[in-house]
Design an enzyme around this catalytic site. Structure first.
Site, PDB file in Angstrom:
ATOM      1  N   LYS A  66       2.851  25.225  -0.050  1.00 56.20           N
ATOM      2  CA  LYS A  66       3.268  26.118  -1.473  1.00 56.20           C
ATOM      3  C   LYS A  66       2.956  25.159  -2.680  1.00 56.20           C
ATOM      4  O   LYS A  66       3.467  24.037  -2.727  1.00 56.20           O
ATOM      5  CB  LYS A  66       4.483  26.710  -1.421  1.00 56.20           C
ATOM      6  CG  LYS A  66       4.971  27.840  -2.627  1.00 56.20           C
ATOM      7  CD  LYS A  66       6.230  28.345  -2.330  1.00 56.20           C
ATOM      8  CE  LYS A  66       6.636  29.315  -3.420  1.00 56.20           C
ATOM      9  NZ  LYS A  66       7.943  30.151  -3.196  1.00 56.20           N
ATOM     10  N   SER A 141       8.062  34.809  -3.755  1.00 53.81           N
ATOM     11  CA  SER A 141       7.132  34.219  -4.587  1.00 53.81           C
ATOM     12  C   SER A 141       6.184  33.157  -3.803  1.00 53.81           C
ATOM     13  O   SER A 141       5.008  33.070  -4.135  1.00 53.81           O
ATOM     14  CB  SER A 141       7.690  33.273  -5.139  1.00 53.81           C
ATOM     15  OG  SER A 141       8.651  32.159  -4.745  1.00 53.81           O
ATOM     16  N   SER A 165      12.219  34.532  -1.049  1.00 51.07           N
ATOM     17  CA  SER A 165      10.515  33.934  -1.169  1.00 51.07           C
ATOM     18  C   SER A 165       9.735  33.633   0.227  1.00 51.07           C
ATOM     19  O   SER A 165       8.592  33.587   0.069  1.00 51.07           O
ATOM     20  CB  SER A 165      10.296  33.106  -2.034  1.00 51.07           C
ATOM     21  OG  SER A 165      10.535  33.814  -3.317  1.00 51.07           O
TER      22      SER A 165
HETATM   23  N1  GLN Z   1      12.191  37.506  -5.905  1.00 50.68           N
HETATM   24  C1  GLN Z   1      13.248  36.492  -6.170  1.00 50.68           C
HETATM   25  C2  GLN Z   1      13.124  36.514  -7.545  1.00 50.68           C
HETATM   26  O1  GLN Z   1      12.423  36.694  -8.233  1.00 50.68           O
HETATM   27  C3  GLN Z   1      13.398  35.487  -5.262  1.00 50.68           C
HETATM   28  C4  GLN Z   1      12.352  34.490  -5.301  1.00 50.68           C
HETATM   29  C5  GLN Z   1      12.412  33.228  -4.582  1.00 50.68           C
HETATM   30  O2  GLN Z   1      13.032  33.222  -3.390  1.00 50.68           O
HETATM   31  N2  GLN Z   1      11.996  32.012  -4.958  1.00 50.68           N
HETATM   32  O3  GLN Z   1      14.051  35.477  -7.878  1.00 50.68           O
END
Ligand code: GLN
Length: 472
Positions: A66, A141, A165
């Site tokens: 990532k 994400s 994410s």
């Molecule tokens: N969807 C969540 C957010 O937007 C989690 C994102 C994540 O785990 N990096 O914060």
């Protein structure tokens, strides 16, 4: 196959890059490819294998990373304009460990900008598409990390999970994802979003792959002050499929309003299968789940507003071209360098930390965090694993939720409590809806019970005989 010399790492790596060439135009999982270096790494592993060296199980295997995990000499953008040309001078600890194991690095994977989002549509560069249906989002994400595995563009990948994410894109893309206990995997070199919630973890096609990578990246690191000092097992070598006596809790709040009936039924069916193999199932309650989203978005945005203060046009990456004095330079750099969602979080975070509102918002969110933690702790006194959906529905269409941030945040309802409580959790596929889209089963464990989670997932995988990958 590598060990038995049925294939060389060079052939394997080449086949993955051929696959990337064939499907990347449809999937858009990568931001940066590392082909030349990857081929050199593969050749190096092949000569070690030829010399009969004893190597790690990951040696010679193509792995994608990532793009918020720093990679020495390899561009790390966080999918932001702010870091478009940032080439880190060091490796994240997890990256260093994967490299030391002899992994072949395929490249850097797309994500929501600074890991803020649930669909990978917040990438400054491009949205990634779901390999099961390219009109749909892969989740986020870590959308690139999940899509690359599902599309065969990497064998395993690393993602990060602050509020879901890893699990949420794993669920939408029909792969296996593990969010480790807070403190189990070093955060050193993971570009910070919300430091008290962030964790790096693996995604793969099957439980064994995920267990293998987790065994390699876990461990105390003196470079991360929040890293837990303890011994960790080799999860892969201890995998077993016995479910007898395993106590599974079904939290009623995760099966209520807002959860698609098919998702709900699929998760309950999966649990039934485990019950047939000897697991003991009971309904439980986690009453503070209702407050989870509010406390998560307050805590994570508060920390983000502080963490992202460093992108000021002086120390890293992007700087506005035209400005009038220092304050104007800061303003223009941050206005032009960050996307809308990142700015929204910085504003929200700054607001909840401001002196007039700190008590009303941030302090309350921290109190709720305590309550959520103790509700979980109480449940884990007599159950081993909590089973729930990973997401309220299957993958939605690209563009469907971009106009409404609250609707987008609501897709995180099943995952955020786990980060708030610092627990480990996994997502594994458990069904496919009538559009052929995967449904994720989420397994949540007590702190440092990754082995129990992996064993439960492994047992389930064994019952269903493996997971389907999409045709592209
Ligand atoms: N969807 C969540 C957010 O937007 C989690 C994102 C994540 O785990 N990096 O914060």
């Amino acid at each position: 196959m590598l060990k038995n010399k049925e294939i060389s790492s060079t052939e394997l790596t080449k086949s993955v890059f051929d696959r990337i060439k064939a499907v990347e135009g449809k999937v858009d999982a990568y931001l940066t490819l590392n082909e030349e270096n990857a081929m050199a790494q593969a050749a190096d592993i092949d000569s070690k294998l030829d010399a009969g060296e004893e190597l790690s199980p990951l040696a010679g295997i193509p792995v994608g990373i990532k793009d918020n995990i720093t990679t020495k000499g390899l561009r790390t953008t966080c999918a932001s304009r702010m870091l478009e040309n940032y080439v880190p001078p060091f490796n994240a600890t997890a990256m260093e460990k994967v490299l030391d194991s002899g992994a072949v690095i395929t490249g850097k994977l797309n994500m929501d900008e600074f890991a803020m989002g649930s669909s990978t549509e917040n990438s400054y560069y491009k949205p990634t598409k779901n390999p099961f249906d390219t009109d749909r989002i892969p989740g986020g994400s870590s959308g690139g990390s999940a899509a690359a595995v599902a599309a065969g563009e990497a064998v395993v990948t690393l993602g990060s999970d602050t509020g879901g994410s890893i699990r949420q894109p794993a669920s939408y893309c029909g792969v296996v994802g593990l969010k480790p206990t807070y403190g189990a995997v070093s955060r050193y070199g993971l570009v910070a979003f919300a430091s008290s919630l962030d964790q790096i973890g693996p995604l793969g096609k099957c439980v064994k792959d995920v267990a293998m990578v987790q065994s390699l990246i876990v461990g105390h690191d003196k470079l991360d002050a929040t890293s837990a000092y303890r011994e960790y097992p080799n999860y892969e070598s201890q995998l077993k499929t016995d479910l007898k006596g395993l106590k599974i809790g079904l939290p009623k709040e995760y099966f209520g309003e807002g959860i698609d009936p098919f998702v709900k039924q699929s998760v309950l069916n999966a649990v039934k299968e485990m019950e047939k193999q000897g697991a003991v199932v009971k309904e439980i309650s986690l009453p503070s789940t209702d407050y989870a989203l509010s406390s998560y978005y307050i805590i994570s945005s508060a920390e983000a507003s502080s963490n992202l203060a460093r992108y000021d046009g002086v120390r890293y990456g992007f700087r506005a071209e035209q400005f009038d004095g220092l304050t104007d330079m800061y303003e223009r750099t941050r206005s032009e360098g960050f996307g809308d969602e990142v700015k929204r979080r910085i504003m929200l975070g700054t607001f909840v930390l401001s002196s007039g509102f700190y008590d009303a918002y941030y302090k309350k969110a921290k109190l709720l965090q305590r309550r959520i933690q103790s509700e979980f702790a109480q449940q884990f006194e007599d159950i081993d694993v909590i089973a729930a959906p990973t997401t309220p529905s299957t993958a939605f269409k690209i563009g469907e939720n971009t106009g409404d941030p609250l609707k987008m945040y609501a897709t995180d309802i099943c995952t955020v409590t786990v980060n708030i409580a610092g627990l480990p959790a996994m997502s594994i596929p458990c069904a496919y809806d009538n559009n052929g889209l995967p449904v994720g089963l989420q397994l949540i464990g007590n702190r440092f019970t990754e082995q129990t989670l992996l064993n439960t997932a492994y047992a389930y995988e064994n019952i269903v005989g493996g997971f389907k990958m999409p045709e592209l």
